[in-house]
Design a protein around this motif. Structure first.
Motif, PDB file in Angstrom:
ATOM      1  N   CYS A 291       0.825  -1.218   0.000  1.00  0.00           N
ATOM      2  CA  CYS A 291       0.000   0.000   0.000  1.00  0.00           C
ATOM      3  C   CYS A 291       0.853   1.259   0.000  1.00  0.00           C
ATOM      4  O   CYS A 291       0.580   2.223  -0.731  1.00  0.00           O
ATOM      5  CB  CYS A 291      -0.941  -0.011   1.207  1.00  0.00           C
ATOM      6  N   THR A 292       1.912   1.259   0.816  1.00  0.00           N
ATOM      7  CA  THR A 292       2.764   2.447   0.894  1.00  0.00           C
ATOM      8  C   THR A 292       3.503   2.691  -0.410  1.00  0.00           C
ATOM      9  O   THR A 292       3.850   3.838  -0.729  1.00  0.00           O
ATOM     10  CB  THR A 292       3.777   2.320   2.040  1.00  0.00           C
TER      11      THR A 292
ATOM     12  N   LEU B 169       2.339   2.372  -3.468  1.00  0.00           N
ATOM     13  CA  LEU B 169       1.479   3.135  -4.370  1.00  0.00           C
ATOM     14  C   LEU B 169       1.502   4.615  -4.016  1.00  0.00           C
ATOM     15  O   LEU B 169       1.525   5.491  -4.891  1.00  0.00           O
ATOM     16  CB  LEU B 169       0.050   2.598  -4.310  1.00  0.00           C
ATOM     17  N   ALA B 170       1.517   4.908  -2.723  1.00  0.00           N
ATOM     18  CA  ALA B 170       1.547   6.307  -2.283  1.00  0.00           C
ATOM     19  C   ALA B 170       2.877   6.974  -2.606  1.00  0.00           C
ATOM     20  O   ALA B 170       2.935   8.201  -2.762  1.00  0.00           O
ATOM     21  CB  ALA B 170       1.274   6.387  -0.785  1.00  0.00           C
ATOM     22  N   ARG B 171       3.941   6.178  -2.724  1.00  0.00           N
ATOM     23  CA  ARG B 171       5.282   6.730  -2.942  1.00  0.00           C
ATOM     24  C   ARG B 171       5.762   6.587  -4.379  1.00  0.00           C
ATOM     25  O   ARG B 171       6.915   6.905  -4.679  1.00  0.00           O
ATOM     26  CB  ARG B 171       6.269   6.057  -1.989  1.00  0.00           C
ATOM     27  N   THR B 172       4.915   6.115  -5.262  1.00  0.00           N
ATOM     28  CA  THR B 172       5.287   6.003  -6.671  1.00  0.00           C
ATOM     29  C   THR B 172       5.131   7.359  -7.347  1.00  0.00           C
ATOM     30  O   THR B 172       4.131   8.046  -7.162  1.00  0.00           O
ATOM     31  CB  THR B 172       4.418   4.945  -7.373  1.00  0.00           C
ATOM     32  N   THR B 173       6.139   7.735  -8.111  1.00  0.00           N
ATOM     33  CA  THR B 173       6.169   9.066  -8.729  1.00  0.00           C
ATOM     34  C   THR B 173       6.480   8.957 -10.219  1.00  0.00           C
ATOM     35  O   THR B 173       7.072   7.971 -10.680  1.00  0.00           O
ATOM     36  CB  THR B 173       7.218   9.971  -8.068  1.00  0.00           C
ATOM     37  N   ILE B 174       6.088   9.991 -10.948  1.00  0.00           N
ATOM     38  CA  ILE B 174       6.400  10.093 -12.376  1.00  0.00           C
ATOM     39  C   ILE B 174       7.399  11.232 -12.552  1.00  0.00           C
ATOM     40  O   ILE B 174       7.105  12.383 -12.216  1.00  0.00           O
ATOM     41  CB  ILE B 174       5.144  10.391 -13.212  1.00  0.00           C
TER      42      ILE B 174
ATOM     43  N   PRO C 137      -1.451  -6.969  -6.383  1.00  0.00           N
ATOM     44  CA  PRO C 137      -0.551  -5.822  -6.186  1.00  0.00           C
ATOM     45  C   PRO C 137       0.749  -5.939  -6.992  1.00  0.00           C
ATOM     46  O   PRO C 137       1.800  -5.504  -6.536  1.00  0.00           O
ATOM     47  CB  PRO C 137      -0.248  -5.910  -4.692  1.00  0.00           C
ATOM     48  N   VAL C 138       0.698  -6.537  -8.189  1.00  0.00           N
ATOM     49  CA  VAL C 138       1.914  -6.792  -8.961  1.00  0.00           C
ATOM     50  C   VAL C 138       1.852  -6.077 -10.309  1.00  0.00           C
ATOM     51  O   VAL C 138       0.854  -6.174 -11.034  1.00  0.00           O
ATOM     52  CB  VAL C 138       2.118  -8.299  -9.185  1.00  0.00           C
ATOM     53  N   LEU C 139       2.932  -5.342 -10.624  1.00  0.00           N
ATOM     54  CA  LEU C 139       3.120  -4.764 -11.941  1.00  0.00           C
ATOM     55  C   LEU C 139       4.067  -5.685 -12.707  1.00  0.00           C
ATOM     56  O   LEU C 139       5.216  -5.889 -12.296  1.00  0.00           O
ATOM     57  CB  LEU C 139       3.725  -3.358 -11.840  1.00  0.00           C
ATOM     58  N   SER C 140       3.584  -6.261 -13.802  1.00  0.00           N
ATOM     59  CA  SER C 140       4.398  -7.185 -14.589  1.00  0.00           C
ATOM     60  C   SER C 140       4.909  -6.500 -15.847  1.00  0.00           C
ATOM     61  O   SER C 140       4.196  -5.711 -16.474  1.00  0.00           O
ATOM     62  CB  SER C 140       3.572  -8.414 -14.988  1.00  0.00           C
ATOM     63  N   VAL C 141       6.156  -6.811 -16.189  1.00  0.00           N
ATOM     64  CA  VAL C 141       6.784  -6.286 -17.395  1.00  0.00           C
ATOM     65  C   VAL C 141       7.192  -7.475 -18.254  1.00  0.00           C
ATOM     66  O   VAL C 141       8.057  -8.261 -17.861  1.00  0.00           O
ATOM     67  CB  VAL C 141       8.024  -5.425 -17.074  1.00  0.00           C
ATOM     68  N   ASP C 142       6.568  -7.630 -19.405  1.00  0.00           N
ATOM     69  CA  ASP C 142       6.950  -8.702 -20.328  1.00  0.00           C
ATOM     70  C   ASP C 142       8.256  -8.318 -21.008  1.00  0.00           C
ATOM     71  O   ASP C 142       8.340  -7.286 -21.689  1.00  0.00           O
ATOM     72  CB  ASP C 142       5.864  -8.926 -21.375  1.00  0.00           C
ATOM     73  N   THR C 143       9.287  -9.126 -20.814  1.00  0.00           N
ATOM     74  CA  THR C 143      10.601  -8.850 -21.395  1.00  0.00           C
ATOM     75  C   THR C 143      11.128 -10.114 -22.058  1.00  0.00           C
ATOM     76  O   THR C 143      10.719 -11.221 -21.723  1.00  0.00           O
ATOM     77  CB  THR C 143      11.610  -8.398 -20.318  1.00  0.00           C
ATOM     78  N   PRO C 144      12.071  -9.961 -22.992  1.00  0.00           N
ATOM     79  CA  PRO C 144      12.596 -11.148 -23.674  1.00  0.00           C
ATOM     80  C   PRO C 144      13.661 -11.904 -22.895  1.00  0.00           C
ATOM     81  O   PRO C 144      13.992 -13.029 -23.246  1.00  0.00           O
ATOM     82  CB  PRO C 144      13.178 -10.563 -24.968  1.00  0.00           C
ATOM     83  N   HIS C 145      14.221 -11.291 -21.834  1.00  0.00           N
ATOM     84  CA  HIS C 145      15.387 -11.924 -21.220  1.00  0.00           C
ATOM     85  C   HIS C 145      15.448 -11.804 -19.698  1.00  0.00           C
ATOM     86  O   HIS C 145      16.478 -12.141 -19.106  1.00  0.00           O
ATOM     87  CB  HIS C 145      16.673 -11.332 -21.813  1.00  0.00           C
ATOM     88  N   ILE C 146      14.395 -11.332 -19.033  1.00  0.00           N
ATOM     89  CA  ILE C 146      14.435 -11.182 -17.576  1.00  0.00           C
ATOM     90  C   ILE C 146      13.253 -11.926 -16.964  1.00  0.00           C
ATOM     91  O   ILE C 146      12.116 -11.729 -17.376  1.00  0.00           O
ATOM     92  CB  ILE C 146      14.382  -9.697 -17.151  1.00  0.00           C
TER      93      ILE C 146
ATOM     94  N   TYR D 251      10.686  -6.698  -4.949  1.00  0.00           N
ATOM     95  CA  TYR D 251       9.766  -6.318  -3.865  1.00  0.00           C
ATOM     96  C   TYR D 251      10.115  -4.899  -3.434  1.00  0.00           C
ATOM     97  O   TYR D 251      11.216  -4.633  -2.936  1.00  0.00           O
ATOM     98  CB  TYR D 251       9.884  -7.307  -2.709  1.00  0.00           C
ATOM     99  N   LEU D 252       9.177  -3.987  -3.621  1.00  0.00           N
ATOM    100  CA  LEU D 252       9.439  -2.583  -3.321  1.00  0.00           C
ATOM    101  C   LEU D 252       9.571  -2.329  -1.825  1.00  0.00           C
ATOM    102  O   LEU D 252      10.327  -1.451  -1.408  1.00  0.00           O
ATOM    103  CB  LEU D 252       8.337  -1.712  -3.920  1.00  0.00           C
ATOM    104  N   GLU D 253       8.787  -3.006  -1.022  1.00  0.00           N
ATOM    105  CA  GLU D 253       8.906  -2.937   0.438  1.00  0.00           C
ATOM    106  C   GLU D 253       8.839  -1.503   0.954  1.00  0.00           C
ATOM    107  O   GLU D 253       9.651  -1.078   1.774  1.00  0.00           O
ATOM    108  CB  GLU D 253      10.192  -3.627   0.896  1.00  0.00           C
ATOM    109  N   GLY D 254       7.863  -0.750   0.438  1.00  0.00           N
ATOM    110  CA  GLY D 254       7.637   0.596   0.953  1.00  0.00           C
ATOM    111  C   GLY D 254       8.481   1.679   0.326  1.00  0.00           C
ATOM    112  O   GLY D 254       8.344   2.860   0.686  1.00  0.00           O
ATOM    113  N   ARG D 255       9.355   1.346  -0.630  1.00  0.00           N
ATOM    114  CA  ARG D 255      10.224   2.354  -1.226  1.00  0.00           C
ATOM    115  C   ARG D 255       9.548   3.116  -2.364  1.00  0.00           C
ATOM    116  O   ARG D 255      10.027   4.174  -2.775  1.00  0.00           O
ATOM    117  CB  ARG D 255      11.506   1.686  -1.754  1.00  0.00           C
TER     118      ARG D 255
END
Length: 328
Positions: A9-10, A12-17, A185-194, A199-203
């Protein structure tokens, strides 16, 4: 393969553009573009000119930035979000233990030149050369594109801000890139090699728009570093090609080192000289000439030898590269 970013939850509050591109991410991704053949309609002319006008300092960056696979995280520190100078200061301050670890990882996939072994030990002269190369590449290959890049990035970021304000973070994800998928609560990124988890853990997560990020979003490898997701901003197919502007060479050196120190470096380039001779050449006091020469020596651009009670300053190959390499 999927890169999964786990939110609390924290987070989402700390995500910035970020409101503008990160200068060192643009350097890194520009170096990637330089070594490939992607999007010739947009990058072809820029790539051709940039390849033909790389200075020796800039060419050394290619060893650390293979176009596919891993590039060291220390090249894109979080401080670069505060501007190029802050970013380069952070690069220069990279702990030796991080340098060793990341260069060792890079050496698993590419053959590194001998100078990187000195860099891995924290050699300040080698690091100074690397920092000068990053600054030079930004000034000669990235900065001239910024007016055009801004016309691409600014409207996109304004739309993203409006989306978050009106509809929330979940609605933003499909706008950013087609490879992104949100399943709380997961943002997935489809990539060819990763294939891994972060885990953001509040960051929180810093979302950074990029012009030179051309296909897939980019992340740091080290999960302990401040989390960042660099995403490509869609380019207008009708946009003009990226071009390389030829800057004024003397002005570029002055911008890089400061006006007086640039004059001191150019004064030394005329020929080896004592401090008093240098002061006379540049038209500054002995004390000022001595201090500027000391800084140029400490940063690896000038060699100073003591002969009896006096010293002689001479330009070394790194300083010569700076004077000759500030060009397009």
């Amino acid at each position: 393969m999927v890169f999964r970013i786990h939110f609390e939850c924290t987070d989402l509050a700390r995500t910035t553009i970020a409101q503008r591109p990160d200068p060192l991410w643009e350097v890194l991704l520009g170096l990637h573009i330089l070594q490939g053949d992607e999007e010739p309609e947009l990058f072809g002319a820029w790539r051709e000119r940039a390849r033909s006008r790389l200075s020796a300092l800039e060419q050394e960056l290619l060893a650390l930035t293979p176009p596919v696979g891993y590039s060291p995280d220390f090249l894109t520190p979080r401080a670069a979000g505060d501007g190029l100078d802050a970013g380069l200061t952070a690069v220069a301050a990279t702990p030796a233990v991080q340098l060793r670890s990341e260069l060792r990882r890079l050496s698993d996939s590419v053959r590194l030149p001998a100078w990187t072994r000195r860099l891995a030990t924290g050699d300040t002269k080698v690091m100074s050369r690397l920092v000068h190369g990053l600054r030079s590449f930004h000034r000669t290959k990235i900065a001239p594109q910024m007016p055009m890049i801004a016309t691409t990035i600014q409207p996109a970021v304004a739309r993203h801000n409006d989306t978050v304000a009106s509809n929330g973070f979940e609605s933003l994800i499909p706008e950013l890139h087609q490879s992104l998928r949100w399943e709380a609560p997961v943002l997935s990124v489809d990539t060819p090699h990763i294939d891994r988890d972060l885990y953001l853990e509040g960051r929180g997560l810093r979302l950074v728009p990029s012009f030179f990020c051309w296909k897939y979003p980019m992340m740091l490898l080290d999960p302990t570093l401040p989390p960042v997701l660099v995403y490509p901003v869609r380019h207008d197919p009708g946009a003009p090609e990226v071009v390389v502007r030829r800057p004024d060479r003397d002005r570029a050196v002055a911008d890089l080192l400061g006006k007086t120190r640039a004059l001191v470096l150019k004064g030394i380039s005329i020929g080896a000289c004592s401090t008093s001779e240098l002061a006379a050449r540049v038209g500054i006091s002995m004390a000022s000439a001595s201090e500027h020469a000391r800084i140029l020596h400490d940063t690896g651009l000038v060699t100073t030898h003591r002969i009896g009670s006096s010293v002689r300053h001479s330009l070394n190959p790194v300083g010569a590269d700076v004077l000759s390499g500030i060009r397009t």
